[in-house]
Design a protein around this motif. Sequence first.
Motif, mmCIF file in Angstrom:
data_model
loop_
_atom_site.group_PDB
_atom_site.id
_atom_site.type_symbol
_atom_site.label_atom_id
_atom_site.label_comp_id
_atom_site.label_asym_id
_atom_site.label_seq_id
_atom_site.Cartn_x
_atom_site.Cartn_y
_atom_site.Cartn_z
ATOM 1 N N ALA A 200 -15.437 2.866 -27.312
ATOM 2 C CA ALA A 200 -15.941 3.915 -28.204
ATOM 3 C C ALA A 200 -16.943 3.387 -29.220
ATOM 4 O O ALA A 200 -17.624 4.186 -29.870
ATOM 5 N N LEU A 201 -17.063 2.068 -29.380
ATOM 6 C CA LEU A 201 -17.911 1.512 -30.432
ATOM 7 C C LEU A 201 -19.387 1.837 -30.215
ATOM 8 O O LEU A 201 -20.079 2.279 -31.138
ATOM 9 N N ARG A 202 -19.893 1.615 -29.020
ATOM 10 C CA ARG A 202 -21.316 1.870 -28.766
ATOM 11 C C ARG A 202 -21.648 3.355 -28.877
ATOM 12 O O ARG A 202 -22.645 3.719 -29.537
ATOM 13 N N VAL A 321 -21.877 12.440 -28.165
ATOM 14 C CA VAL A 321 -21.001 11.270 -28.323
ATOM 15 C C VAL A 321 -19.946 11.248 -27.219
ATOM 16 O O VAL A 321 -19.671 10.194 -26.627
ATOM 17 N N GLY A 322 -19.356 12.404 -26.922
ATOM 18 C CA GLY A 322 -18.365 12.462 -25.855
ATOM 19 C C GLY A 322 -18.958 12.108 -24.498
ATOM 20 O O GLY A 322 -18.350 11.390 -23.702
ATOM 21 N N LYS A 338 -9.938 9.802 -20.765
ATOM 22 C CA LYS A 338 -11.227 10.334 -21.187
ATOM 23 C C LYS A 338 -11.143 10.985 -22.563
ATOM 24 O O LYS A 338 -12.005 10.777 -23.424
ATOM 25 N N VAL A 339 -10.089 11.764 -22.786
ATOM 26 C CA VAL A 339 -9.927 12.455 -24.070
ATOM 27 C C VAL A 339 -9.754 11.442 -25.200
ATOM 28 O O VAL A 339 -10.364 11.562 -26.266
ATOM 29 N N VAL A 340 -8.922 10.414 -24.970
ATOM 30 C CA VAL A 340 -8.671 9.407 -26.010
ATOM 31 C C VAL A 340 -9.957 8.653 -26.347
ATOM 32 O O VAL A 340 -10.286 8.439 -27.524
ATOM 33 N N THR A 341 -10.711 8.256 -25.319
ATOM 34 C CA THR A 341 -11.949 7.516 -25.552
ATOM 35 C C THR A 341 -12.975 8.361 -26.306
ATOM 36 O O THR A 341 -13.596 7.897 -27.274
ATOM 37 N N ALA A 342 -13.166 9.607 -25.861
ATOM 38 C CA ALA A 342 -14.127 10.483 -26.525
ATOM 39 C C ALA A 342 -13.712 10.799 -27.959
ATOM 40 O O ALA A 342 -14.544 10.818 -28.869
#
Length: 405
Positions: A200-202, A321-322, A338-342
């Motif tokens: 998620a950082l980038r 972003v997502g 996917k939900v957690v990362t976004a």
Amino acid sequence: MSLLDRARSTLPTPATSREPRDWLQLAIAAGYGAVGAITLGLVLIVPVMAAWAADPHSTTSWTDALSFSGDGWALAHRGHVAVAAGASHSVTFAPLVLTALAVVFARMAAKAMLTHLSGRSGAWWEGPSSYILGYVVAGLVITGLALSGPAHPNLVTVLPGAIVVGAAGCAWALLRSDEPVAEQAKTFVDDHLSLSTRRALRPATQGVLGYLGIGAVIVLVLAVTHASQVGELNGQLQPGILGGVVLWVGQLAALPNLALWAGGWATGASVQLGAVSVGSTSVHGGVLPMIPVLGAVPGAGPLPTGTNLAPLLPVLLGCFVGHRALSNLTTYASLKTKVVTAAQAAGLTALIVLVLSWLSTAGVSGGSLDYIGPSLLIVPLLVVELLLGALVATLFLHWKRALRR
């Protein structure tokens, strides 16, 4: 002995003893931190002394003029500067271009510090911690020396910004370095941050740039549509050649501040410019200081139709972003992943933007300009809008890819 026992016996055992700290190396690391802080002070001395020397009507001594560079250092780190000893009025204004320059200098000094620490043993965090400590102490000394001048910075208020800038420069250096200390730091981060957070950082960084882009476009539109008012204010001031240069350099240094305030307005939160409040549908008028760029602020009354749709921009940014967060995942990743990362990418974007928004706020205490910046409503609105956009993009992309199977 079983095969499992043999495998266990061959594993390296962690070292239980640690070599004593090399205090000389840590002192040198703190010295590099001091260099990073002092560099900005030295850079500020040049324009301050040039302006003092070029003004034939100046009644300020050269030592008082020199102290203004310390005041500038304090302001760049969001310190409060009183206009006189014991005065009830203090100024808070960090031109973020100057703050960014401080981070660049901090990063350059930290990079040199990591090279010096390449051969040391011990915990990886000791050198960077000493560096940050040296940066903060040197910054407090610089602002302390400015107390001898006509303005008086508050040392306590300088402390948080100095820690943030010193840590940001050091973290930037660690991220871009291949030195052993930096590799140990990256390993530590990999071991303590989940894979989804690292992914998620980038996208979060790209989201912050997108937020600044939205604000910059709004500021540009306002500047173009109110160019005559800006020019009229500048003409009324009659700053002269040198004064005009100083005035416009200061305004250009504050452009990121303006972009963050405009981005905050786009969330639906009002922007307070002292007595003036710019809401999503109307402007409540008041008296503004005669700064040319403030001529771009719309006049009191209702705003044009459609401005109430501005909160859709942060939602669309959340979608972006997502989308970027999901680009690093495989097609067959679970919906939960996917939900957690976004969501983490959107959350990190909001966190960084809110920290920058805090740095961008300004004000003059004890008067009508006591606060300049977005209202506190930006906190819940920005978080909800970015998360909403990120989740909508995640669900849409997951559904779209599911149809292709």
